[in-house]
Enzyme design. Structure first.
Site, PDB file in Angstrom:
ATOM      1  N   VAL A  84    -149.491  46.689  49.647  1.00  0.00           N
ATOM      2  CA  VAL A  84    -150.954  46.864  49.638  1.00  0.00           C
ATOM      3  C   VAL A  84    -151.526  46.464  51.002  1.00  0.00           C
ATOM      4  O   VAL A  84    -152.431  47.122  51.522  1.00  0.00           O
ATOM      5  CB  VAL A  84    -151.606  46.053  48.489  1.00  0.00           C
TER       6      VAL A  84
ATOM      7  N   GLU B 253    -152.206  38.202  54.815  1.00  0.00           N
ATOM      8  CA  GLU B 253    -151.231  37.166  54.454  1.00  0.00           C
ATOM      9  C   GLU B 253    -150.368  37.765  53.360  1.00  0.00           C
ATOM     10  O   GLU B 253    -150.827  37.921  52.221  1.00  0.00           O
ATOM     11  CB  GLU B 253    -151.954  35.913  53.941  1.00  0.00           C
TER      12      GLU B 253
ATOM     13  N   CYS C 187    -145.627  32.956  47.897  1.00  0.00           N
ATOM     14  CA  CYS C 187    -145.215  33.776  49.034  1.00  0.00           C
ATOM     15  C   CYS C 187    -144.143  33.012  49.799  1.00  0.00           C
ATOM     16  O   CYS C 187    -143.290  33.587  50.457  1.00  0.00           O
ATOM     17  CB  CYS C 187    -146.407  34.055  49.926  1.00  0.00           C
TER      18      CYS C 187
HETATM   19  P1  NAD Z   1    -151.067  42.691  45.093  1.00  0.00           P
HETATM   20  O1  NAD Z   1    -150.928  43.142  46.492  1.00  0.00           O
HETATM   21  O2  NAD Z   1    -150.650  43.614  44.020  1.00  0.00           O
HETATM   22  O3  NAD Z   1    -152.592  42.340  44.775  1.00  0.00           O
HETATM   23  C1  NAD Z   1    -153.334  41.386  45.500  1.00  0.00           C
HETATM   24  C2  NAD Z   1    -154.806  41.701  45.385  1.00  0.00           C
HETATM   25  O4  NAD Z   1    -155.054  42.957  46.025  1.00  0.00           O
HETATM   26  C3  NAD Z   1    -155.327  41.855  43.948  1.00  0.00           C
HETATM   27  O5  NAD Z   1    -156.606  41.284  43.866  1.00  0.00           O
HETATM   28  C4  NAD Z   1    -155.391  43.355  43.777  1.00  0.00           C
HETATM   29  O6  NAD Z   1    -156.344  43.773  42.831  1.00  0.00           O
HETATM   30  C5  NAD Z   1    -155.792  43.808  45.169  1.00  0.00           C
HETATM   31  N1  NAD Z   1    -155.431  45.196  45.471  1.00  0.00           N
HETATM   32  C6  NAD Z   1    -154.398  45.919  44.970  1.00  0.00           C
HETATM   33  N2  NAD Z   1    -154.406  47.163  45.498  1.00  0.00           N
HETATM   34  C7  NAD Z   1    -155.444  47.227  46.353  1.00  0.00           C
HETATM   35  C8  NAD Z   1    -155.951  48.232  47.213  1.00  0.00           C
HETATM   36  N3  NAD Z   1    -155.392  49.430  47.297  1.00  0.00           N
HETATM   37  N4  NAD Z   1    -157.027  47.946  47.974  1.00  0.00           N
HETATM   38  C9  NAD Z   1    -157.590  46.722  47.921  1.00  0.00           C
HETATM   39  N5  NAD Z   1    -157.174  45.731  47.117  1.00  0.00           N
HETATM   40  C10 NAD Z   1    -156.103  45.968  46.342  1.00  0.00           C
HETATM   41  O7  NAD Z   1    -150.315  41.307  45.017  1.00  0.00           O
HETATM   42  P2  NAD Z   1    -150.056  40.365  43.754  1.00  0.00           P
HETATM   43  O8  NAD Z   1    -148.883  40.869  43.008  1.00  0.00           O
HETATM   44  O9  NAD Z   1    -151.330  40.121  43.033  1.00  0.00           O
HETATM   45  O10 NAD Z   1    -149.673  39.003  44.512  1.00  0.00           O
HETATM   46  C11 NAD Z   1    -148.386  38.705  44.913  1.00  0.00           C
HETATM   47  C12 NAD Z   1    -148.192  38.959  46.396  1.00  0.00           C
HETATM   48  O11 NAD Z   1    -149.057  38.128  47.157  1.00  0.00           O
HETATM   49  C13 NAD Z   1    -146.784  38.596  46.838  1.00  0.00           C
HETATM   50  O12 NAD Z   1    -146.297  39.595  47.698  1.00  0.00           O
HETATM   51  C14 NAD Z   1    -146.983  37.289  47.589  1.00  0.00           C
HETATM   52  O13 NAD Z   1    -145.982  37.002  48.526  1.00  0.00           O
HETATM   53  C15 NAD Z   1    -148.312  37.509  48.215  1.00  0.00           C
HETATM   54  N6  NAD Z   1    -148.912  36.232  48.624  1.00  0.00           N
HETATM   55  C16 NAD Z   1    -148.964  35.918  49.963  1.00  0.00           C
HETATM   56  C17 NAD Z   1    -149.478  34.692  50.396  1.00  0.00           C
HETATM   57  C18 NAD Z   1    -149.527  34.334  51.865  1.00  0.00           C
HETATM   58  O14 NAD Z   1    -150.266  33.415  52.226  1.00  0.00           O
HETATM   59  N7  NAD Z   1    -148.779  35.001  52.734  1.00  0.00           N
HETATM   60  C19 NAD Z   1    -149.954  33.775  49.449  1.00  0.00           C
HETATM   61  C20 NAD Z   1    -149.888  34.112  48.105  1.00  0.00           C
HETATM   62  C21 NAD Z   1    -149.368  35.346  47.702  1.00  0.00           C
END
Ligand code: NAD
Length: 489
Positions: free
Chosen positions: A234, A252, A286
């Site tokens: 995403v 992130e 993450c």
């Molecule tokens: P995800 O990418 O599916 O969703 C994250 C958010 O993005 C949600 O609110 C979702 O509704 C939104 N989203 C999804 N598609 C979108 C689009 N096309 N446009 C805009 N927004 C959109 O991730 P998830 O499964 O909810 O979370 C897990 C991921 O987050 C893992 O990859 C993890 O490593 C990462 N993460 C990273 C950190 C960091 O600091 N690097 C911290 C926590 C989690």
């Protein structure tokens, strides 16, 4: 205040607003699959309203001195502290964590808020020298305008705090897109902000699906900065969309983080940190330790210690349990299918590999702590993030081999090495390709003033929190002063 309403509405300006679709989605408790309540399914019309409100409110907010903004954010922190238990209860219901974990996470979120509230007194620019006589110059920080913040559910209240507080202290209005799996956690922060008197419209919350409300937020021309935490897939899409209109973007993203155990390591300590890195929070970090790289000389010994300790881990929502369920059914199914395909390619499941068979976990999304070995470095399971309590064991011949395995990933978020050899510790931390590197500790963990973020597919180089986050949410203006020496007298 209604602590946990039947319907979680958007918060736009001072009001709780029904979504224009008038549709709601189920907010599910991952511990037992029960429906807690419902949340707004918003779309572009709701976003347009939020942007219009945020635009007006931002002018007022930006007219306050940063010190005043900091004082008001401090009031919000005090309120969050007062309501820490209520916030934690929401986190427990939405994520299936223990109350102890949820209280700790809420405390961490408040600490981040306090750090950024203090930054109101230190929103420094720089003074610059000039090559031109009678000229002086400086930089000042200005707000971007509207900040679009998109968060996941893994540590929901911390995720919200890491973005909302730096965005607000810099003078922006916020439109926060909550996670589908933890909408109440975002909602309550905005409710408390209104309660302590933050100007309505500077912290708006919209709920719904990524494509339906997240993407319109990313595309809107008046949203000057997008800060996203979530999956790499995403994140890359967001980078393209926001790049088309040259918005500032902070990404992130995911990780596949190595924890290296050298032949000179304190194996008991390395074991404790491996268990926490791989399995705490059900591996939904993450920064989880999802690749354990062990020197050949201690591999068999460490492997049996790890299997034995992993089999003793207890899953559940109690304060003494080691970890709870994964966030939703889809994630659980993805994990089971990833383990299954790895097995078909020759991976050996040393323990776990299946969902919990305990009767009390029957309706919840519990994945047993899983360790795999006999996987090639380029296998799908070695390269893709699973975001669950699953880790792989890799054997390294020596230090060089361990470093090379650690770097054999498209991700580069965090890393850890266990060694008592000073030279290895220094060399590893300098040469591993990761945004964070830890000696004799876990792959996870940060503090409010530490910059966190990754390289390669783990992010685009920005850092949150720490003062580095201020660079995301403010623009620098260079101001030049030319003195006329003939006008001095
Ligand atoms: P995800 O990418 O599916 O969703 C994250 C958010 O993005 C949600 O609110 C979702 O509704 C939104 N989203 C999804 N598609 C979108 C689009 N096309 N446009 C805009 N927004 C959109 O991730 P998830 O499964 O909810 O979370 C897990 C991921 O987050 C893992 O990859 C993890 O490593 C990462 N993460 C990273 C950190 C960091 O600091 N690097 C911290 C926590 C989690």
């Amino acid at each position: 205040m209604n602590i946990f309403p039947d319907k979680i509405q958007n918060i736009i300006g001072s009001e709780e607003k029904e979504p224009t679709t008038q549709q709601f989605l189920d907010n599910v408790n991952p511990h037992d699959g029960s429906i807690i309540n419902q949340y707004a399914r918003s779309n572009e019309s709701d976003l347009l309203e939020a942007v219009a409100v945020a635009k007006e409110a931002q002018k007022i907010w930006a007219s306050f001195t940063p010190v005043k903004r900091g004082q008001m954010l401090y009031d919000l922190c005090v309120k969050m502290k007062e309501r820490q238990e209520i916030i934690a209860r929401i986190v427990v219901a939405e994520t299936g964590k223990s109350m102890k974990m949820a209280l700790g996470e809420t405390g961490g979120a408040i600490a981040v808020g306090q750090f950024f509230a203090g930054e109101g007194q230190r929103l420094f620019g720089r003074t610059l020298t000039s090559g031109v006589p009678n000229k002086s110059a400086m930089t000042v920080r200005k707000p971007v305008g509207i900040a679009g913040l998109i968060v996941p559910a893994n540590t929901p209240i911390a995720n919200v705090a890491w973005k909302v507080f730096p965005a607000l202290i810099c003078g922006n209005a916020v439109i926060l897109k909550s996670s589908e799996d933890a909408p109440g956690t975002s909602w309550i922060v905005a409710k408390l902000a209104l309660e302590v008197g933050l100007p309505p419209g500077i912290l708006n919350v919209v709920h719904g699906l990524g494509l339906e409300i997240g993407e319109p937020l990313v595309k809107h021309p008046d949203v000057g900065v997008i800060s996203f935490t979530g999956s790499t897939q995403v994140g890359k899409r967001i980078a393209v969309l926001a790049g088309e209109r040259l918005a500032t973007v902070s990404l992130e993203l995911g990780g596949k983080n190595p924890l290296v155990v050298c032949d000179d390591a304190d194996l008991d300590k390395a074991l404790d940190w491996t268990l926490l890195s791989a399995f705490s929070n059900a591996g939904q970090r993450c920064a989880s330790g999802s690749r354990i790289v062990v020197f050949e000389a201690v591999y068999e010994k460490f492997k049996s210690m790890l299997i034995e300790a992993t089999q003793k881990l207890v899953m559940g929502i109690g304060d003494d349990d080691d970890f709870g369920p994964v966030i939703n059914k889809k994630q659980l199914e993805n994990m089971l299918s990833a383990v299954n395909s790895a097995e078909q390619k020759g991976a050996i499941v040393l323990t776990g590999g299946k969902r919990s068979e305990m009767p009390e976990h029957k309706n919840g999304y519990y994945m047993c702590p899983t360790i795999l070995e006999n996987v090639a470095l380029d296998d799908e399971i070695s390269q893709s993030e699973l975001f669950g309590p699953i880790t792989i064991l890799c054997k390294a011949k020596n230090y060089d081999d361990a470093l090379s395995i650690a770097n054999h990933s498209d991700y580069g978020l965090t890393s850890s090495i266990h060694t008592t050899n000073f030279n290895r510790a220094i060399h590893f931390t300098q040469n591993v390709r990761a945004g964070v590197s830890v000696v004799n500790g876990g792959t996870f963990g940060s503090e409010p003033h530490f910059p966190f973020g990754g390289v390669k597919n783990s992010g685009n180089g920005t850092r949150e929190p720490g003062t580095e986050a201020l660079d995301i949410y403010s623009v620098l203006k260079a101001i030049h002063f030319n003195l006329s020496s003939d006008k001095l007298n």
